[in-house]
Structure formats: structure tokens, C-alpha cells
Design a protein around this motif. Structure first.
Motif, PDB file in Angstrom:
ATOM      1  N   TRP A 115       0.829  -1.198   0.000  1.00 33.06           N
ATOM      2  CA  TRP A 115       0.000   0.000   0.000  1.00 33.06           C
ATOM      3  C   TRP A 115       0.869   1.256   0.000  1.00 33.06           C
ATOM      4  O   TRP A 115       0.600   2.217  -0.715  1.00 33.06           O
ATOM      5  CB  TRP A 115      -0.928  -0.031   1.217  1.00 33.06           C
ATOM      6  N   ARG A 116       1.949   1.260   0.808  1.00 36.15           N
ATOM      7  CA  ARG A 116       2.880   2.400   0.831  1.00 36.15           C
ATOM      8  C   ARG A 116       3.596   2.539  -0.513  1.00 36.15           C
ATOM      9  O   ARG A 116       3.792   3.647  -1.014  1.00 36.15           O
ATOM     10  CB  ARG A 116       3.899   2.240   1.956  1.00 36.15           C
ATOM     11  N   LEU A 117       3.995   1.416  -1.097  1.00 30.90           N
ATOM     12  CA  LEU A 117       4.663   1.439  -2.401  1.00 30.90           C
ATOM     13  C   LEU A 117       3.729   1.985  -3.473  1.00 30.90           C
ATOM     14  O   LEU A 117       4.148   2.744  -4.352  1.00 30.90           O
ATOM     15  CB  LEU A 117       5.149   0.036  -2.771  1.00 30.90           C
ATOM     16  N   LYS A 118       2.448   1.619  -3.392  1.00 31.37           N
ATOM     17  CA  LYS A 118       1.464   2.135  -4.341  1.00 31.37           C
ATOM     18  C   LYS A 118       1.376   3.654  -4.237  1.00 31.37           C
ATOM     19  O   LYS A 118       1.291   4.361  -5.253  1.00 31.37           O
ATOM     20  CB  LYS A 118       0.107   1.510  -4.051  1.00 31.37           C
ATOM     21  N   GLY A 119       1.386   4.204  -3.046  1.00 31.26           N
ATOM     22  CA  GLY A 119       1.346   5.654  -2.867  1.00 31.26           C
ATOM     23  C   GLY A 119       2.569   6.330  -3.456  1.00 31.26           C
ATOM     24  O   GLY A 119       2.465   7.383  -4.110  1.00 31.26           O
ATOM     25  N   LYS A 120       3.747   5.730  -3.252  1.00 33.13           N
ATOM     26  CA  LYS A 120       4.981   6.295  -3.812  1.00 33.13           C
ATOM     27  C   LYS A 120       4.954   6.258  -5.337  1.00 33.13           C
ATOM     28  O   LYS A 120       5.342   7.229  -6.000  1.00 33.13           O
ATOM     29  CB  LYS A 120       6.200   5.537  -3.296  1.00 33.13           C
ATOM     30  N   ILE A 121       4.486   5.148  -5.886  1.00 31.68           N
ATOM     31  CA  ILE A 121       4.420   5.021  -7.345  1.00 31.68           C
ATOM     32  C   ILE A 121       3.425   6.034  -7.918  1.00 31.68           C
ATOM     33  O   ILE A 121       3.679   6.650  -8.959  1.00 31.68           O
ATOM     34  CB  ILE A 121       4.065   3.569  -7.759  1.00 31.68           C
ATOM     35  N   ALA A 122       2.298   6.229  -7.249  1.00 34.60           N
ATOM     36  CA  ALA A 122       1.309   7.213  -7.712  1.00 34.60           C
ATOM     37  C   ALA A 122       1.908   8.621  -7.672  1.00 34.60           C
ATOM     38  O   ALA A 122       1.712   9.423  -8.599  1.00 34.60           O
ATOM     39  CB  ALA A 122       0.051   7.139  -6.851  1.00 34.60           C
ATOM     40  N   PHE A 123       2.659   8.935  -6.599  1.00 34.67           N
ATOM     41  CA  PHE A 123       3.307  10.244  -6.490  1.00 34.67           C
ATOM     42  C   PHE A 123       4.309  10.450  -7.619  1.00 34.67           C
ATOM     43  O   PHE A 123       4.327  11.504  -8.268  1.00 34.67           O
ATOM     44  CB  PHE A 123       4.000  10.363  -5.126  1.00 34.67           C
ATOM     45  N   ILE A 124       5.121   9.436  -7.873  1.00 37.42           N
ATOM     46  CA  ILE A 124       6.119   9.525  -8.953  1.00 37.42           C
ATOM     47  C   ILE A 124       5.424   9.662 -10.310  1.00 37.42           C
ATOM     48  O   ILE A 124       5.841  10.448 -11.164  1.00 37.42           O
ATOM     49  CB  ILE A 124       7.065   8.302  -8.916  1.00 37.42           C
ATOM     50  N   GLY A 125       4.342   8.920 -10.507  1.00 35.40           N
ATOM     51  CA  GLY A 125       3.594   9.013 -11.767  1.00 35.40           C
ATOM     52  C   GLY A 125       3.019  10.400 -11.979  1.00 35.40           C
ATOM     53  O   GLY A 125       3.078  10.947 -13.090  1.00 35.40           O
ATOM     54  N   ASP A 126       2.451  10.978 -10.913  1.00 35.47           N
ATOM     55  CA  ASP A 126       1.915  12.340 -11.029  1.00 35.47           C
ATOM     56  C   ASP A 126       3.015  13.343 -11.342  1.00 35.47           C
ATOM     57  O   ASP A 126       2.843  14.256 -12.154  1.00 35.47           O
ATOM     58  CB  ASP A 126       1.205  12.743  -9.732  1.00 35.47           C
ATOM     59  N   ARG A 127       4.155  13.171 -10.695  1.00 33.08           N
ATOM     60  CA  ARG A 127       5.282  14.080 -10.924  1.00 33.08           C
ATOM     61  C   ARG A 127       5.770  13.959 -12.376  1.00 33.08           C
ATOM     62  O   ARG A 127       6.030  14.969 -13.028  1.00 33.08           O
ATOM     63  CB  ARG A 127       6.406  13.730  -9.947  1.00 33.08           C
ATOM     64  N   LEU A 128       5.889  12.736 -12.875  1.00 33.15           N
ATOM     65  CA  LEU A 128       6.320  12.541 -14.271  1.00 33.15           C
ATOM     66  C   LEU A 128       5.310  13.135 -15.251  1.00 33.15           C
ATOM     67  O   LEU A 128       5.696  13.707 -16.284  1.00 33.15           O
ATOM     68  CB  LEU A 128       6.539  11.057 -14.560  1.00 33.15           C
TER      69      LEU A 128
END
Length: 108
Positions: free
Chosen positions: A24-37
Motif C-alpha cells: 500500500w505504501r509502495l502504491k502511494g509512492k508510485i502514484a506520487f512519482i507518476g503524477d510528478r512525471l
């Protein structure tokens, strides 16, 4: 025996709960990185969207400057030729005027 099975199930459940928490934490980090990209992509698109048109305009302006420079070079060459002719005329005039014969006086 039942106690052992319950304890093993509890350990498995706790382990899977920790794994689910990490996912769940990894999903949040990936979503943050995706939004930033995605934001970076939007910014770069906005910057580069008109790049071909700007490059074309730059090429046209450069061509115009070269043509203008070429006509100025011709004018500079003509001006140098005029100045050279004037200097040649001045030197010739000095030689011609500088060699005047002295005037003889009538009483001599």
C-alpha cells in the motif's frame, strides 16, 4: 494441536498484513512519482510544442540577416573603392599642385 494451528495462522496473517502495508505504501509512492512525471511531461510539452515553428522562424530570420549582410558588404566594398579613388586623386593633386614653377619677377 489446535493452538499450534491458530498461532501459525496468526503469524501468517501478521506477515501478510505487513506485506499488504508495504504494498500500500509502495502504491502511494508510485502514484506520487507518476503524477510528478506527468507534470514534467506537460511542462516539457508546453515548452517544446512550438519548437519546430520557432526553429523555422529562426532559420528565416537568419536567412534575412545573411541577405542584409550581403548587401551591406557590397556597400562597404563600394565605399572602400570610392575612398581609394579619393585618396588617389588627393595624392595626384598634391603632386600636380606641389610642382608649380616659381614665378619670375618682371624686374629681373
Amino acid at each position: 494441536m489446535v493452538t499450534v494451528v491458530v498461532v501459525i495462522n496468526l503469524l501468517i496473517s501478521l506477515t501478510l498484513l505487513c506485506v499488504a502495508w508495504q504494498v500500500w505504501r509502495l502504491k502511494g509512492k508510485i502514484a506520487f512519482i507518476g503524477d510528478r512525471l506527468l507534470d514534467y511531461e506537460r511542462c516539457s510539452h508546453d515548452l517544446l510544442y512550438k519548437a519546430p515553428e520557432n526553429i523555422y522562424l529562426g532559420q528565416q530570420n537568419l536567412l534575412n540577416l545573411r541577405q542584409s549582410n550581403q548587401s551591406l558588404q557590397i556597400q562597404i566594398q563600394q565605399l572602400r573603392q570610392i575612398v581609394s579613388l579619393l585618396l588617389l586623386g588627393q595624392r595626384s593633386w598634391k603632386r600636380y599642385v606641389g610642382k608649380k614653377k616659381p614665378i619670375k619677377s618682371i624686374n629681373s
